[in-house]
Design an enzyme around this catalytic site. Structure first.
Site, PDB file in Angstrom:
ATOM      1  N   GLN A 192      18.604  21.616  23.751  1.00 47.06           N
ATOM      2  CA  GLN A 192      17.742  21.738  24.922  1.00 47.06           C
ATOM      3  C   GLN A 192      17.218  23.170  25.059  1.00 47.06           C
ATOM      4  O   GLN A 192      17.963  24.132  24.891  1.00 47.06           O
ATOM      5  CB  GLN A 192      18.510  21.348  26.192  1.00 47.06           C
ATOM      6  CG  GLN A 192      18.889  19.875  26.252  1.00 47.06           C
ATOM      7  CD  GLN A 192      17.753  19.001  26.780  1.00 47.06           C
ATOM      8  OE1 GLN A 192      16.619  19.416  26.881  1.00 47.06           O
ATOM      9  NE2 GLN A 192      18.079  17.757  27.108  1.00 47.06           N
ATOM     10  N   TYR A 242      22.339   8.501  20.927  1.00 46.68           N
ATOM     11  CA  TYR A 242      21.332   9.548  20.694  1.00 46.68           C
ATOM     12  C   TYR A 242      21.991  10.918  20.898  1.00 46.68           C
ATOM     13  O   TYR A 242      21.472  11.782  21.605  1.00 46.68           O
ATOM     14  CB  TYR A 242      20.134   9.395  21.640  1.00 46.68           C
ATOM     15  CG  TYR A 242      19.427   8.070  21.575  1.00 46.68           C
ATOM     16  CD1 TYR A 242      18.301   7.897  20.780  1.00 46.68           C
ATOM     17  CD2 TYR A 242      19.871   6.987  22.321  1.00 46.68           C
ATOM     18  CE1 TYR A 242      17.641   6.669  20.716  1.00 46.68           C
ATOM     19  CE2 TYR A 242      19.230   5.753  22.273  1.00 46.68           C
ATOM     20  CZ  TYR A 242      18.107   5.605  21.470  1.00 46.68           C
ATOM     21  OH  TYR A 242      17.466   4.391  21.414  1.00 46.68           O
ATOM     22  N   GLU A 266      24.170   8.696  16.206  1.00 45.51           N
ATOM     23  CA  GLU A 266      22.900   9.381  15.937  1.00 45.51           C
ATOM     24  C   GLU A 266      22.353   8.924  14.586  1.00 45.51           C
ATOM     25  O   GLU A 266      23.127   8.683  13.656  1.00 45.51           O
ATOM     26  CB  GLU A 266      23.138  10.895  15.944  1.00 45.51           C
ATOM     27  CG  GLU A 266      21.964  11.769  15.536  1.00 45.51           C
ATOM     28  CD  GLU A 266      20.766  11.595  16.452  1.00 45.51           C
ATOM     29  OE1 GLU A 266      19.712  11.174  15.928  1.00 45.51           O
ATOM     30  OE2 GLU A 266      20.876  11.867  17.656  1.00 45.51           O
ATOM     31  N   ASP A 283      20.557   9.439  25.871  1.00 44.37           N
ATOM     32  CA  ASP A 283      19.600  10.551  26.024  1.00 44.37           C
ATOM     33  C   ASP A 283      18.512  10.387  24.963  1.00 44.37           C
ATOM     34  O   ASP A 283      18.444  11.133  23.995  1.00 44.37           O
ATOM     35  CB  ASP A 283      20.334  11.885  25.864  1.00 44.37           C
ATOM     36  CG  ASP A 283      19.441  13.086  26.155  1.00 44.37           C
ATOM     37  OD1 ASP A 283      18.287  12.877  26.591  1.00 44.37           O
ATOM     38  OD2 ASP A 283      19.886  14.228  25.948  1.00 44.37           O
ATOM     39  N   CYS A 305      13.574  11.970  29.544  1.00 43.75           N
ATOM     40  CA  CYS A 305      12.525  12.995  29.589  1.00 43.75           C
ATOM     41  C   CYS A 305      11.158  12.357  29.841  1.00 43.75           C
ATOM     42  O   CYS A 305      10.125  13.018  29.715  1.00 43.75           O
ATOM     43  CB  CYS A 305      12.509  13.829  28.312  1.00 43.75           C
ATOM     44  SG  CYS A 305      12.284  12.878  26.800  1.00 43.75           S
TER      45      CYS A 305
END
Length: 462
Positions: free
Chosen positions: A291, A320, A341, A389, A416
């Site tokens: 991030q 994720y 992932e 996420d 997001c």
């Protein structure tokens, strides 16, 4: 039968006065002429503006402000047009309080229009104390303009470089480092890439900085592997910037919008920088997803963990998971964590990061969650809490259904993109999961992007 072409109420280059009545989801002001919407940069609802029409389409057009007859009390007067034209800080013409309200309203609108959940009251957006200079990563093109080497940003919808030294939302140390790097490269007459002619070598300079450690990584993205004077360049940069612990080269001959190739060369130092997040240590490589706002990331993760209301008997799925930041942040509070992932390099980084933090109750799995979930269930591993996420496109419906098959008590959804969040929680509702809380967090001040964390709770057992 001949179709009659509808005459639009505005023409290109026409000048007219409009009242701004709304925002688009990108933060453009909306003015209407006989019901026809014009999207206008640097305009706020409640303002009356004289505009020039720039582009006319069938359903909407674009215009630019020439002057204001009525200004909003939410307006900031000291506006740098370069930051708007390049898209670096498209909302910095409005007060920070108004930006936070805009982002809240975007999430609320998506809950009502897309999720069909008007009863959900979205909480006020969590903002920053200092909403400037927060980005811990920069990736800037470098070009030769008027025989001068320049770094900057492209004008929106073009590849015309606008030279910039103060990027406003980047860490000041990154801005200062870019000036040093540019001067060293200019001294050694490094050939910048020319996109039109497909000549030259150096395309982009990327910098990553540890917010809490101040360690810095520089990545030179080049067309060719041969890089003249690179040893001297690295030496001079490290003398001027002692915080630089890694200098990498990414060889990227393709003419594409994808920033990095898979071909990395270590020019000086190590292949990672180190940083801290919620008391945990991370190695961050050039390719790592990390991030870009470290201060707000800590707030975001704290809120996500708070919503989960973790117990030491919990089994957590971190879908994720990237380089493992969410799962690692909460591993001390639960029985076990499984991170999932699809990116091989991210899983490798995640394993390194778990080992760095001496965590033995976290395991990482390479593959799609919708494939991994059934495998874990078959092994008798059932998570009672799932964290997700995903990227902006949100969750695949296959993933949603496979996560429900695991029958968790709670799903904590970090998003997001409020539009795909709303779409996905509507599906979860059909499958027995109610939305309990939606908390926007301003991860990207001065821009239209908004992050949020949402708690979904199971309403029925199997």
């Amino acid at each position: 039968m001949t179709k009659i072409k509808k005459e639009l109420p505005v023409k290109k280059n026409q000048e007219l006065e409009v009242e701004i009545v709304d925002f688009t989801h990108e933060g453009l002001g909306v003015g209407k002429v006989d019901g026809y919407p014009l999207f206008i940069e640097n305009a706020i609802p409640g303002e009356k503006v004289m505009v020039q029409v720039l582009k006319v389409g069938k359903s909407f057009g674009f215009a630019r402000v020439l002057s204001w007859s009525v200004k909003s009390p939410d307006r900031v007067e000291d506006v740098d047009q370069t930051l708007i034209r390049t898209g670096i800080a498209p909302l910095h013409h409005m007060t920070y309080e108004r930006q936070l309200q805009f982002k809240h309203d975007q999430v609320q609108n998506c809950m009502e229009r897309i999720a069909k959940l008007p009863e959900i009251e979205v909480l006020p957006t969590i903002g920053m104390e200092d909403p400037l200079h927060y980005r811990n990563k920069a990736q800037v093109p470098i070009r030769r303009i008027n025989d001068e080497l320049e770094v900057g940003f492209y004008r929106k919808n073009s590849h015309d470089l606008v030279p910039i030294t103060d990027f406003y939302i980047q860490d000041k140390k990154i801005d200062e480092a870019l000036v040093v790097i540019k001067n060293v490269l200019a001294k050694h007459r490094v050939k910048a890439y020319n996109e039109q002619a497909d000549t030259g070598n150096l395309k982009t300079v990327m910098i990553r900085k540890g917010h809490f450690t101040n360690e810095m990584m520089i990545v030179f993205v080049t067309k060719k592997k041969k890089f003249f004077h690179i040893e001297m360049i690295c030496q001079e940069i490290k003398e001027a910037l002692p915080e630089v612990v890694s200098i990498m080269q990414n060889v990227h001959p393709e003419k594409t919008n994808v920033l990095l190739s898979d071909d990395f060369v270590t020019l000086s130092g190590q292949e990672y920088i180190k940083d801290f997040l919620l008391g945990k240590t991370y190695h961050i490589s050039a390719r790592s997803f990390y991030q870009i706002n470290s201060v707000q990331t800590e707030l975001l993760y704290k809120k996500a963990i708070e919503l989960a209301n973790l117990r030491n008997s919990d089994i957590v799925m971190d879908a994720y998971c990237g380089i493992g930041t969410i799962g690692i942040s909460l591993a001390d509070q639960v029985k076990e964590v499984h991170g999932i992932e699809v990116v091989k390099e991210a899983i490798q980084d995640a394993k390194v990061n778990a080992a760095l933090n001496n965590l033995e109750n976290i395991e990482f799995h390479l593959g799609k969650s919708e494939t991994i979930f059934p495998e874990l269930i078959e092994k008798g591993i059932n998570a009672n809490i799932v964290f997700v996420d995903p990227p902006r496109k949100g969750l695949d419906e296959d993933f949603i259904r496979s996560s429900v098959e695991m029958n968790p008590e709670k799903i904590v959804y970090i998003s997001c993109n409020p539009a795909t969040l709303a779409r996905d929680i509507a599906i979860y509702k059909e499958l027995g999961y109610a939305t309990k809380e939606v908390q926007p967090v301003d991860m990207f001040p001065q821009t239209s992007h908004v992050e949020s964390v949402t708690l979904l709770q199971r309403t029925k057992g199997k």
